[in-house]
Scaffold this active site. Structure first.
Site, PDB file in Angstrom:
ATOM      1  N   ASP A  23       0.865  -1.182   0.000  1.00 12.26           N
ATOM      2  CA  ASP A  23       0.000   0.000   0.000  1.00 12.26           C
ATOM      3  C   ASP A  23       0.898   1.228   0.000  1.00 12.26           C
ATOM      4  O   ASP A  23       2.069   1.158   0.381  1.00 12.26           O
ATOM      5  CB  ASP A  23      -0.905   0.009   1.242  1.00 12.26           C
ATOM      6  CG  ASP A  23      -2.167   0.829   1.045  1.00 12.26           C
ATOM      7  OD1 ASP A  23      -3.254   0.234   0.915  1.00 12.26           O
ATOM      8  OD2 ASP A  23      -2.065   2.074   1.000  1.00 12.26           O
ATOM      9  N   ASP A  78       3.744   2.689  -4.275  1.00  9.57           N
ATOM     10  CA  ASP A  78       2.800   3.576  -4.941  1.00  9.57           C
ATOM     11  C   ASP A  78       2.449   2.948  -6.278  1.00  9.57           C
ATOM     12  O   ASP A  78       3.287   2.875  -7.183  1.00  9.57           O
ATOM     13  CB  ASP A  78       3.448   4.945  -5.139  1.00  9.57           C
ATOM     14  CG  ASP A  78       2.535   5.937  -5.856  1.00  9.57           C
ATOM     15  OD1 ASP A  78       1.434   5.547  -6.290  1.00  9.57           O
ATOM     16  OD2 ASP A  78       2.950   7.109  -5.992  1.00  9.57           O
ATOM     17  N   SER A 114     -15.444  -3.442 -10.719  1.00  4.78           N
ATOM     18  CA  SER A 114     -16.561  -2.816 -10.004  1.00  4.78           C
ATOM     19  C   SER A 114     -17.811  -2.974 -10.853  1.00  4.78           C
ATOM     20  O   SER A 114     -17.720  -3.162 -12.074  1.00  4.78           O
ATOM     21  CB  SER A 114     -16.278  -1.320  -9.787  1.00  4.78           C
ATOM     22  OG  SER A 114     -17.445  -0.619  -9.376  1.00  4.78           O
ATOM     23  N   TYR A 144     -13.249   6.911 -12.550  1.00  6.85           N
ATOM     24  CA  TYR A 144     -13.378   5.600 -11.909  1.00  6.85           C
ATOM     25  C   TYR A 144     -14.151   4.640 -12.799  1.00  6.85           C
ATOM     26  O   TYR A 144     -13.733   3.492 -13.005  1.00  6.85           O
ATOM     27  CB  TYR A 144     -14.075   5.765 -10.555  1.00  6.85           C
ATOM     28  CG  TYR A 144     -14.177   4.497  -9.744  1.00  6.85           C
ATOM     29  CD1 TYR A 144     -13.123   4.071  -8.959  1.00  6.85           C
ATOM     30  CD2 TYR A 144     -15.338   3.729  -9.753  1.00  6.85           C
ATOM     31  CE1 TYR A 144     -13.205   2.908  -8.206  1.00  6.85           C
ATOM     32  CE2 TYR A 144     -15.439   2.571  -9.008  1.00  6.85           C
ATOM     33  CZ  TYR A 144     -14.371   2.164  -8.235  1.00  6.85           C
ATOM     34  OH  TYR A 144     -14.472   1.008  -7.501  1.00  6.85           O
TER      35      TYR A 144
END
Length: 249
Positions: free
Chosen positions: A34, A57, A137, A150
């Site tokens: 993370d 990153d 998603s 997104y």
């Protein structure tokens, strides 16, 4: 023969943390990664056992390469990869900054591609029949105007999952994705604290409740396991029935 090694990105909290927990429970030695160093250390300590942490990153392609180099040098080759790290950056469409759009794509698409490619290179070299799971998603299919980057990124993840699965199938490497709906995580905090927003979200969810991070992690763990040995190129939507409903009842 040592334990298989799994890497979970964006693992300091939420779905990534739950995925790391699930894979440790399944017998993997898990590397949690993370950009949030403090949160990452806390998450890794909480899991304990075969969990280790490495800061990275995921918008930095060079850092992604260095992460895999370090894992291979200190632990061994990655046999399972969970590309979970992602950002949203909501905003008004007509005023949405191009810099924000690019930031989202850097993490959610380019980072996923770079990690998948790097993991697969070693899997092929070492003849590892690995498994990769990308976090997509429901917004790969249905859109929300306030998160254009997104939505675009998750549609790209869905197609990248398909393309990479075809490219890597001959090497016995499977690539799938999981598409969460409304999940009770830190990203949903604004909805959770607003009764009207919560009611709106639940009105679009036939099962009538928020999902839990563990329920996403269970799907991820399944796709990585041998129980999913004939599944590749698919996106499994864990959304309480959201995509099957075209209007609130």
């Amino acid at each position: 023969m040592g334990k298989r090694i799994a890497l979970v990105t964006g693992a300091a909290q939420g779905i990534g943390f739950a995925c790391a927990e699930a894979l440790v429970a399944d017998g993997f030695r898990v590397v949690l990664s993370d950009v949030n160093a403090e949160g990452l250390a806390e998450a890794t300590a909480k899991i304990g056992g075969d969990a280790v942490s490495m800061v990275c990153d995921m918008s930095d392609v060079a850092a992604i390469g260095a992460l895999f180099d370090r894992i291979e040098a200190e632990i061994g080759p990655v046999g399972a990869l969970v590309n979970n790290a992602g950002i949203g950056l909501p905003g008004s469409f007509l005023e949405y900054p191009l810099e924000d759009f690019q930031k989202v794509l850097d993490v959610n698409v380019t980072g996923v591609f770079a990690a998948t490619q790097r993991a697969a290179q070693t899997m092929v070299e070492k003849a590892i029949k690995g498994a990769i799971v990308n976090m997509s998603s429901i917004n790969a299919v249905v859109a929300i105007p306030a998160i254009p980057a997104y939505c675009a990124s998750k549609g790209a993840v869905m197609q990248l999952t398909k393309a990479s699965s075809l490219a890597l199938a001959e090497h016995g490497i499977r690539v799938n994705a999981v598409g969460p709906g409304s999940i009770d995580t830190e990203m949903m905090a604004a909805v959770n604290s607003n009764p009207a927003a919560m009611q709106k979200a639940l009105s679009r969810t036939p099962l009538g409740r928020m999902g839990e991070a563990k329920e996403i992690a269970d799907a991820v763990a399944f796709l990585i396991s041998d129980k999913a040995s004939y599944i590749t190129g698919e996106t499994i939507y864990v959304d309480g029935g959201r995509l099957g409903q075209n209007y609130p009842v």
